[in-house]
Design a protein around this motif. Structure first.
Motif, mmCIF file in Angstrom:
data_model
loop_
_atom_site.group_PDB
_atom_site.id
_atom_site.type_symbol
_atom_site.label_atom_id
_atom_site.label_comp_id
_atom_site.label_asym_id
_atom_site.label_seq_id
_atom_site.Cartn_x
_atom_site.Cartn_y
_atom_site.Cartn_z
ATOM 1 N N LEU A 48 0.828 -1.198 0.000
ATOM 2 C CA LEU A 48 0.000 0.000 0.000
ATOM 3 C C LEU A 48 0.870 1.259 0.000
ATOM 4 O O LEU A 48 0.621 2.204 -0.753
ATOM 5 N N GLU A 49 1.901 1.273 0.843
ATOM 6 C CA GLU A 49 2.801 2.427 0.898
ATOM 7 C C GLU A 49 3.562 2.608 -0.412
ATOM 8 O O GLU A 49 3.778 3.740 -0.865
ATOM 9 N N ASP A 50 3.929 1.493 -1.047
ATOM 10 C CA ASP A 50 4.604 1.569 -2.349
ATOM 11 C C ASP A 50 3.676 2.188 -3.393
ATOM 12 O O ASP A 50 4.112 2.986 -4.235
ATOM 13 N N ALA A 51 2.400 1.807 -3.350
ATOM 14 C CA ALA A 51 1.433 2.326 -4.317
ATOM 15 C C ALA A 51 1.213 3.824 -4.126
ATOM 16 O O ALA A 51 1.148 4.590 -5.104
ATOM 17 N N ILE A 52 1.117 4.255 -2.880
ATOM 18 C CA ILE A 52 0.934 5.684 -2.598
ATOM 19 C C ILE A 52 2.175 6.474 -3.009
ATOM 20 O O ILE A 52 2.070 7.557 -3.593
ATOM 21 N N ALA A 53 3.341 5.909 -2.750
ATOM 22 C CA ALA A 53 4.584 6.568 -3.150
ATOM 23 C C ALA A 53 4.675 6.687 -4.672
ATOM 24 O O ALA A 53 5.102 7.719 -5.202
ATOM 25 N N ALA A 54 4.259 5.635 -5.378
ATOM 26 C CA ALA A 54 4.294 5.656 -6.841
ATOM 27 C C ALA A 54 3.329 6.703 -7.387
ATOM 28 O O ALA A 54 3.629 7.413 -8.352
ATOM 29 N N SER A 55 2.169 6.798 -6.762
ATOM 30 C CA SER A 55 1.193 7.809 -7.168
ATOM 31 C C SER A 55 1.747 9.208 -6.959
ATOM 32 O O SER A 55 1.679 10.061 -7.855
ATOM 33 N N ASN A 56 2.312 9.462 -5.806
ATOM 34 C CA ASN A 56 2.859 10.785 -5.507
ATOM 35 C C ASN A 56 4.033 11.130 -6.421
ATOM 36 O O ASN A 56 4.213 12.282 -6.828
ATOM 37 N N GLN A 57 4.832 10.124 -6.752
ATOM 38 C CA GLN A 57 5.991 10.360 -7.619
ATOM 39 C C GLN A 57 5.551 10.810 -9.014
ATOM 40 O O GLN A 57 6.259 11.562 -9.685
ATOM 41 N N ALA A 58 4.369 10.369 -9.432
ATOM 42 C CA ALA A 58 3.853 10.754 -10.749
ATOM 43 C C ALA A 58 3.408 12.211 -10.792
ATOM 44 O O ALA A 58 3.184 12.757 -11.869
ATOM 45 N N GLU A 59 3.253 12.834 -9.634
ATOM 46 C CA GLU A 59 2.806 14.227 -9.521
ATOM 47 C C GLU A 59 1.512 14.454 -10.311
ATOM 48 O O GLU A 59 1.450 15.288 -11.224
ATOM 49 N N PRO A 60 0.453 13.719 -9.975
ATOM 50 C CA PRO A 60 -0.779 13.794 -10.762
ATOM 51 C C PRO A 60 -1.574 15.070 -10.507
ATOM 52 O O PRO A 60 -1.466 15.704 -9.457
ATOM 53 N N ASP A 61 -2.371 15.424 -11.499
ATOM 54 C CA ASP A 61 -3.327 16.512 -11.328
ATOM 55 C C ASP A 61 -4.543 16.037 -10.543
ATOM 56 O O ASP A 61 -5.172 16.814 -9.823
ATOM 57 N N LEU A 62 -4.849 14.744 -10.679
ATOM 58 C CA LEU A 62 -6.032 14.182 -10.030
ATOM 59 C C LEU A 62 -5.784 12.713 -9.743
ATOM 60 O O LEU A 62 -5.202 11.999 -10.576
ATOM 61 N N VAL A 63 -6.224 12.256 -8.571
ATOM 62 C CA VAL A 63 -6.156 10.837 -8.222
ATOM 63 C C VAL A 63 -7.577 10.300 -8.154
ATOM 64 O O VAL A 63 -8.460 10.912 -7.533
ATOM 65 N N LEU A 64 -7.803 9.144 -8.794
ATOM 66 C CA LEU A 64 -9.123 8.530 -8.845
ATOM 67 C C LEU A 64 -9.068 7.125 -8.249
ATOM 68 O O LEU A 64 -8.218 6.312 -8.640
ATOM 69 N N LEU A 65 -9.956 6.861 -7.312
ATOM 70 C CA LEU A 65 -10.031 5.563 -6.633
ATOM 71 C C LEU A 65 -11.312 4.869 -7.075
ATOM 72 O O LEU A 65 -12.396 5.444 -6.984
ATOM 73 N N THR A 66 -11.190 3.615 -7.540
ATOM 74 C CA THR A 66 -12.354 2.964 -8.147
ATOM 75 C C THR A 66 -12.906 1.778 -7.354
ATOM 76 O O THR A 66 -13.382 0.811 -7.914
ATOM 77 N N GLY A 67 -12.878 1.904 -6.015
ATOM 78 C CA GLY A 67 -13.699 1.026 -5.193
ATOM 79 C C GLY A 67 -13.037 -0.184 -4.563
ATOM 80 O O GLY A 67 -11.896 -0.527 -4.844
ATOM 81 N N ASP A 68 -13.819 -0.841 -3.703
ATOM 82 C CA ASP A 68 -13.430 -2.005 -2.902
ATOM 83 C C ASP A 68 -12.252 -1.676 -1.986
ATOM 84 O O ASP A 68 -11.152 -2.210 -2.120
ATOM 85 N N TYR A 69 -12.516 -0.807 -1.033
ATOM 86 C CA TYR A 69 -11.509 -0.410 -0.050
ATOM 87 C C TYR A 69 -11.361 -1.469 1.029
ATOM 88 O O TYR A 69 -10.281 -1.632 1.598
ATOM 89 N N VAL A 70 -12.450 -2.187 1.301
ATOM 90 C CA VAL A 70 -12.453 -3.263 2.299
ATOM 91 C C VAL A 70 -12.974 -4.519 1.616
ATOM 92 O O VAL A 70 -13.294 -4.515 0.425
ATOM 93 N N THR A 71 -13.082 -5.605 2.384
ATOM 94 C CA THR A 71 -13.577 -6.858 1.812
ATOM 95 C C THR A 71 -15.012 -7.140 2.245
ATOM 96 O O THR A 71 -15.883 -7.382 1.421
ATOM 97 N N SER A 72 -15.282 -7.101 3.538
ATOM 98 C CA SER A 72 -16.666 -7.264 4.015
ATOM 99 C C SER A 72 -16.904 -6.288 5.167
ATOM 100 O O SER A 72 -17.620 -5.299 5.011
ATOM 101 N N ASP A 73 -16.266 -6.529 6.315
ATOM 102 C CA ASP A 73 -16.386 -5.631 7.454
ATOM 103 C C ASP A 73 -15.809 -4.255 7.090
ATOM 104 O O ASP A 73 -14.661 -4.162 6.649
ATOM 105 N N PRO A 74 -16.581 -3.182 7.238
ATOM 106 C CA PRO A 74 -16.068 -1.856 6.869
ATOM 107 C C PRO A 74 -15.077 -1.263 7.858
ATOM 108 O O PRO A 74 -14.439 -0.240 7.566
ATOM 109 N N ALA A 75 -14.906 -1.868 9.034
ATOM 110 C CA ALA A 75 -14.064 -1.278 10.080
ATOM 111 C C ALA A 75 -12.638 -0.953 9.628
ATOM 112 O O ALA A 75 -12.085 0.086 10.022
ATOM 113 N N PRO A 76 -11.985 -1.787 8.799
ATOM 114 C CA PRO A 76 -10.607 -1.463 8.391
ATOM 115 C C PRO A 76 -10.454 -0.163 7.610
ATOM 116 O O PRO A 76 -9.334 0.313 7.443
ATOM 117 N N ILE A 77 -11.556 0.419 7.147
ATOM 118 C CA ILE A 77 -11.451 1.678 6.411
ATOM 119 C C ILE A 77 -10.802 2.767 7.264
ATOM 120 O O ILE A 77 -10.103 3.644 6.754
#
Length: 279
Positions: A48-77
């Motif tokens: 997860l940290e690698d993915a966020i670092a890769a996103s930040n390194q790209a210096e994007p104008d906009l970041v888009l997240l397309t779902g499924d942040y958890v698996t069933s229980d929403p608590a880990p959000i």
């Protein structure tokens, strides 16, 4: 998820030409992240940290997240957002929800609130213009939910206006052919997780292989269980860029991973550059 079952992160770079894109948006950079399944099992903090670092390194104008942040229980959000708040972009972070984000009756509101509290704009059948009036961003309800009613949303955008559509399940691209979609961003499939070289995603071939699997074992095979048969239909769209009629669809392989793991199908961060389509 053990590193041998998920593989190293891969950054995919994509250029998409859009007709009528304003000159001011030529070269706009967007990052897509999808399918975290952050539950302590299916996605490691390191990946997860690698993915966020890769996103930040790209210096994007906009970041888009397309779902499924958890698996069933929403608590880990609540732990996931402690990581996601480090995402950087010029014009913010926008998100939609996936089928796992509405698993329980209370899931949708809990997840939406947690994301909103760190400044992420969560779209559910809504249209916004984060980059200005020349490009619409449309976020749809999950395809399998009773609230997936794209007609009422799509008609809010002038036909001459370019638009990006966020829809978690790529199967929705079949229905969305009724409207202009310059780029649909989806996830959901995890890319099929196991790719057969030269053949494509394993799930696409399972119906053919079923005859070789003893009946008592079939219920233990992902995508052959009765509760999995409606998860996804168009496995030919399992990952990458596709032309669906006159529309374009891009399917991100996601970050989270279910057993039995990934093979030739690494977790993905997508960096998309928008350019003006030339005649």
């Amino acid at each position: 998820m053990h590193r041998l079952l998920t593989g190293p992160l891969k950054v995919e770079n994509l250029t998409v030409a859009i007709a009528d894109l304003p000159a001011s948006l030529h070269g706009t950079k967007i990052v897509q992240l999808s399918d975290f399944h952050y539950d302590g099992i299916r996605l490691s903090d390191r990946l997860l940290e690698d993915a966020i670092a890769a996103s930040n390194q790209a210096e994007p104008d906009l970041v888009l997240l397309t779902g499924d942040y958890v698996t069933s229980d929403p608590a880990p959000i609540h732990k996931l957002v402690l990581h996601l708040k480090h995402l950087q972009s010029r014009f913010g972070v926008c998100a939609i929800l996936g089928n796992h984000d509405i698993y329980y009756r209370h899931s949708k509101q809990e997840i939406r609130t947690a994301l909103t509290n760190i400044g992420i704009t969560v779209l559910w059948n809504q249209v916004i213009y984060p980059l200005g009036p020349g490009l619409a961003l449309i976020g749809l309800a999950d395809f399998r939910s009773s609230k997936f009613k794209p007609a009422s949303v799509m008609k809010q955008v002038d036909a001459a206006t370019p638009r990006i559509v966020l829809s978690h399940n790529p199967d929705s691209a079949e229905i969305l052919q009724q409207w202009r979609v310059d780029l649909q961003l989806s996830g959901h499939t995890h890319g099929g997780q196991i790719l057969l070289p030269g053949l494509g995603p394993l799930p696409a071939w399972l119906p053919t292989l079923t005859r070789f699997i003893p009946k008592p074992l079939r219920r233990h095979v992902p995508y052959l269980r009765k509760d999995s048969r409606n998860v996804f239909q168009h496995w030919e769209w399992a990952q990458g860029l596709h032309q669906v009629g006159t529309n374009r669809l891009y399917v991100n392989r996601g970050l989270g991973t279910y057993l039995p793991g990934r093979l030739f199908c690494p977790p993905e961060v997508t960096v998309i550059q928008l350019v003006i389509a030339r005649d």
